[in-house]
Design an enzyme around this catalytic site. Sequence first.
Site, PDB file in Angstrom:
ATOM      1  N   PRO A  10      37.475   0.727 -12.604  1.00  0.00           N
ATOM      2  CA  PRO A  10      36.370   0.639 -13.556  1.00  0.00           C
ATOM      3  C   PRO A  10      35.500   1.893 -13.621  1.00  0.00           C
ATOM      4  O   PRO A  10      35.237   2.531 -12.607  1.00  0.00           O
ATOM      5  CB  PRO A  10      35.551  -0.557 -13.061  1.00  0.00           C
ATOM      6  CG  PRO A  10      35.968  -0.790 -11.666  1.00  0.00           C
ATOM      7  CD  PRO A  10      37.369  -0.284 -11.545  1.00  0.00           C
ATOM      8  N   ASN A  11      35.116   2.195 -14.835  1.00  0.00           N
ATOM      9  CA  ASN A  11      34.188   3.258 -15.194  1.00  0.00           C
ATOM     10  C   ASN A  11      34.759   4.662 -15.076  1.00  0.00           C
ATOM     11  O   ASN A  11      34.104   5.621 -15.450  1.00  0.00           O
ATOM     12  CB  ASN A  11      32.874   3.139 -14.401  1.00  0.00           C
ATOM     13  CG  ASN A  11      32.188   1.832 -14.668  1.00  0.00           C
ATOM     14  OD1 ASN A  11      31.983   1.458 -15.818  1.00  0.00           O
ATOM     15  ND2 ASN A  11      31.860   1.104 -13.619  1.00  0.00           N
ATOM     16  N   ARG A  18      29.865  10.383 -17.355  1.00  0.00           N
ATOM     17  CA  ARG A  18      29.157   9.583 -16.355  1.00  0.00           C
ATOM     18  C   ARG A  18      28.697  10.458 -15.184  1.00  0.00           C
ATOM     19  O   ARG A  18      29.513  11.110 -14.542  1.00  0.00           O
ATOM     20  CB  ARG A  18      30.118   8.513 -15.842  1.00  0.00           C
ATOM     21  CG  ARG A  18      29.603   7.731 -14.676  1.00  0.00           C
ATOM     22  CD  ARG A  18      30.687   6.853 -14.083  1.00  0.00           C
ATOM     23  NE  ARG A  18      30.156   6.105 -12.976  1.00  0.00           N
ATOM     24  CZ  ARG A  18      30.888   5.592 -12.018  1.00  0.00           C
ATOM     25  NH1 ARG A  18      32.198   5.738 -12.038  1.00  0.00           N
ATOM     26  NH2 ARG A  18      30.330   4.917 -11.052  1.00  0.00           N
ATOM     27  N   TYR A  23      30.387  13.305 -10.507  1.00  0.00           N
ATOM     28  CA  TYR A  23      31.785  13.230 -10.925  1.00  0.00           C
ATOM     29  C   TYR A  23      32.287  14.446 -11.701  1.00  0.00           C
ATOM     30  O   TYR A  23      33.460  14.517 -12.037  1.00  0.00           O
ATOM     31  CB  TYR A  23      32.005  11.961 -11.763  1.00  0.00           C
ATOM     32  CG  TYR A  23      31.719  10.711 -10.978  1.00  0.00           C
ATOM     33  CD1 TYR A  23      32.612  10.255 -10.019  1.00  0.00           C
ATOM     34  CD2 TYR A  23      30.543  10.000 -11.172  1.00  0.00           C
ATOM     35  CE1 TYR A  23      32.345   9.121  -9.274  1.00  0.00           C
ATOM     36  CE2 TYR A  23      30.271   8.855 -10.441  1.00  0.00           C
ATOM     37  CZ  TYR A  23      31.176   8.424  -9.491  1.00  0.00           C
ATOM     38  OH  TYR A  23      30.905   7.306  -8.753  1.00  0.00           O
ATOM     39  N   ASN A  72      42.544   4.891  -7.193  1.00  0.00           N
ATOM     40  CA  ASN A  72      41.086   4.947  -7.142  1.00  0.00           C
ATOM     41  C   ASN A  72      40.612   3.650  -7.776  1.00  0.00           C
ATOM     42  O   ASN A  72      40.439   3.559  -8.982  1.00  0.00           O
ATOM     43  CB  ASN A  72      40.541   6.165  -7.894  1.00  0.00           C
ATOM     44  CG  ASN A  72      39.040   6.302  -7.745  1.00  0.00           C
ATOM     45  OD1 ASN A  72      38.360   5.368  -7.356  1.00  0.00           O
ATOM     46  ND2 ASN A  72      38.526   7.480  -8.073  1.00  0.00           N
ATOM     47  N   ALA A  75      34.729   0.808  -7.823  1.00  0.00           N
ATOM     48  CA  ALA A  75      33.889  -0.227  -7.213  1.00  0.00           C
ATOM     49  C   ALA A  75      34.704  -1.410  -6.692  1.00  0.00           C
ATOM     50  O   ALA A  75      34.288  -2.076  -5.736  1.00  0.00           O
ATOM     51  CB  ALA A  75      32.839  -0.701  -8.208  1.00  0.00           C
ATOM     52  N   HIS A  78      35.543  -1.951  -2.884  1.00  0.00           N
ATOM     53  CA  HIS A  78      34.594  -2.548  -1.953  1.00  0.00           C
ATOM     54  C   HIS A  78      34.392  -4.038  -2.174  1.00  0.00           C
ATOM     55  O   HIS A  78      33.671  -4.678  -1.419  1.00  0.00           O
ATOM     56  CB  HIS A  78      33.242  -1.832  -2.082  1.00  0.00           C
ATOM     57  CG  HIS A  78      33.382  -0.367  -2.296  1.00  0.00           C
ATOM     58  ND1 HIS A  78      33.881   0.493  -1.329  1.00  0.00           N
ATOM     59  CD2 HIS A  78      33.140   0.417  -3.381  1.00  0.00           C
ATOM     60  CE1 HIS A  78      33.910   1.725  -1.809  1.00  0.00           C
ATOM     61  NE2 HIS A  78      33.478   1.699  -3.055  1.00  0.00           N
ATOM     62  N   ASP A  85      45.062  -7.264  -1.403  1.00  0.00           N
ATOM     63  CA  ASP A  85      46.266  -8.079  -1.194  1.00  0.00           C
ATOM     64  C   ASP A  85      47.450  -7.536  -1.983  1.00  0.00           C
ATOM     65  O   ASP A  85      48.583  -7.564  -1.506  1.00  0.00           O
ATOM     66  CB  ASP A  85      46.011  -9.529  -1.594  1.00  0.00           C
ATOM     67  CG  ASP A  85      45.145 -10.285  -0.591  1.00  0.00           C
ATOM     68  OD1 ASP A  85      44.894  -9.757   0.518  1.00  0.00           O
ATOM     69  OD2 ASP A  85      44.716 -11.407  -0.927  1.00  0.00           O
ATOM     70  N   GLU A  96      44.632   5.873  -1.098  1.00  0.00           N
ATOM     71  CA  GLU A  96      43.332   5.538  -1.688  1.00  0.00           C
ATOM     72  C   GLU A  96      42.563   6.829  -1.896  1.00  0.00           C
ATOM     73  O   GLU A  96      42.479   7.668  -0.991  1.00  0.00           O
ATOM     74  CB  GLU A  96      42.564   4.607  -0.749  1.00  0.00           C
ATOM     75  CG  GLU A  96      41.184   4.256  -1.236  1.00  0.00           C
ATOM     76  CD  GLU A  96      40.411   3.393  -0.253  1.00  0.00           C
ATOM     77  OE1 GLU A  96      39.167   3.452  -0.303  1.00  0.00           O
ATOM     78  OE2 GLU A  96      41.017   2.657   0.556  1.00  0.00           O
ATOM     79  N   HIS A  98      38.931   8.671  -3.668  1.00  0.00           N
ATOM     80  CA  HIS A  98      37.605   8.578  -4.271  1.00  0.00           C
ATOM     81  C   HIS A  98      37.098   9.981  -4.556  1.00  0.00           C
ATOM     82  O   HIS A  98      37.263  10.888  -3.731  1.00  0.00           O
ATOM     83  CB  HIS A  98      36.616   7.840  -3.362  1.00  0.00           C
ATOM     84  CG  HIS A  98      37.016   6.428  -3.145  1.00  0.00           C
ATOM     85  ND1 HIS A  98      36.805   5.438  -4.089  1.00  0.00           N
ATOM     86  CD2 HIS A  98      37.664   5.833  -2.120  1.00  0.00           C
ATOM     87  CE1 HIS A  98      37.295   4.300  -3.638  1.00  0.00           C
ATOM     88  NE2 HIS A  98      37.825   4.513  -2.451  1.00  0.00           N
ATOM     89  N   ILE A  99      36.499  10.152  -5.712  1.00  0.00           N
ATOM     90  CA  ILE A  99      35.970  11.452  -6.125  1.00  0.00           C
ATOM     91  C   ILE A  99      34.750  11.806  -5.291  1.00  0.00           C
ATOM     92  O   ILE A  99      34.624  12.922  -4.793  1.00  0.00           O
ATOM     93  CB  ILE A  99      35.631  11.425  -7.629  1.00  0.00           C
ATOM     94  CG1 ILE A  99      36.915  11.200  -8.448  1.00  0.00           C
ATOM     95  CG2 ILE A  99      34.921  12.710  -8.058  1.00  0.00           C
ATOM     96  CD1 ILE A  99      36.694  10.859  -9.908  1.00  0.00           C
ATOM     97  N   SER A 100      33.863  10.853  -5.122  1.00  0.00           N
ATOM     98  CA  SER A 100      32.654  11.078  -4.321  1.00  0.00           C
ATOM     99  C   SER A 100      32.923  10.693  -2.871  1.00  0.00           C
ATOM    100  O   SER A 100      33.887   9.999  -2.561  1.00  0.00           O
ATOM    101  CB  SER A 100      31.495  10.247  -4.870  1.00  0.00           C
ATOM    102  OG  SER A 100      31.727   8.872  -4.640  1.00  0.00           O
ATOM    103  N   ARG A 105      27.062   7.330   0.325  1.00  0.00           N
ATOM    104  CA  ARG A 105      26.448   6.500  -0.707  1.00  0.00           C
ATOM    105  C   ARG A 105      25.966   5.180  -0.107  1.00  0.00           C
ATOM    106  O   ARG A 105      25.850   5.045   1.106  1.00  0.00           O
ATOM    107  CB  ARG A 105      27.448   6.317  -1.854  1.00  0.00           C
ATOM    108  CG  ARG A 105      27.807   7.692  -2.477  1.00  0.00           C
ATOM    109  CD  ARG A 105      28.754   7.611  -3.608  1.00  0.00           C
ATOM    110  NE  ARG A 105      28.115   6.953  -4.745  1.00  0.00           N
ATOM    111  CZ  ARG A 105      28.770   6.559  -5.818  1.00  0.00           C
ATOM    112  NH1 ARG A 105      30.077   6.743  -5.917  1.00  0.00           N
ATOM    113  NH2 ARG A 105      28.147   5.979  -6.817  1.00  0.00           N
ATOM    114  N   ARG A 109      29.485   0.603  -0.045  1.00  0.00           N
ATOM    115  CA  ARG A 109      30.633   1.452  -0.376  1.00  0.00           C
ATOM    116  C   ARG A 109      31.377   1.944   0.863  1.00  0.00           C
ATOM    117  O   ARG A 109      32.376   2.639   0.752  1.00  0.00           O
ATOM    118  CB  ARG A 109      30.187   2.637  -1.227  1.00  0.00           C
ATOM    119  CG  ARG A 109      29.664   2.234  -2.587  1.00  0.00           C
ATOM    120  CD  ARG A 109      29.384   3.441  -3.463  1.00  0.00           C
ATOM    121  NE  ARG A 109      28.570   3.102  -4.606  1.00  0.00           N
ATOM    122  CZ  ARG A 109      29.037   2.630  -5.762  1.00  0.00           C
ATOM    123  NH1 ARG A 109      30.322   2.437  -5.921  1.00  0.00           N
ATOM    124  NH2 ARG A 109      28.206   2.354  -6.737  1.00  0.00           N
TER     125      ARG A 109
END
Length: 139
Positions: A10-11, A18, A23, A72, A75, A78, A85, A96, A98-100, A105, A109
């Site tokens: 998402p997002n 954004r 990002y 990625n 959200a 978390h 699963d 896995e 993540h950009i940030s 954070r 997270r």
Amino acid sequence: MKKLIIINGPNLNLLGKREPQIYGSLTFKEFFETIKEKYPQVSLEHYQSNVEGELINKIQDVGFSYDGIILNAAAYTHTSVGIGDAVAAIETPVVEVHISNTFNREDFRHQSYVAPNAKGIIVGFGLQSYELAIQSFLK
């Protein structure tokens, strides 16, 4: 030729718009074109959805026939036991991404439902996190 897919949650369709201080200003489409050119030896695809069930369906669809998944889940990382699963249920290794730096954070997270079943985790290197994940599949 390695067959890899980047699955974004998402997002992430809003990259470039954004929170550019976190990002960056590149859209994912722009970035994706650069990595496809940089890694011609890789058959590279991309999928993005804001919908949890669609992400699970995609993980299941590719999870037995691809050489790697770069995930990625944003959200959902978390919050989604279902995505965790799905990663546990497939044979294709998952990195896995993540950009940030999620550990810089909010506390929520710091938990990942993907990580226990991932080949590895790359966080905090901006869009370069995806390239590092690609490189991990090429070694």
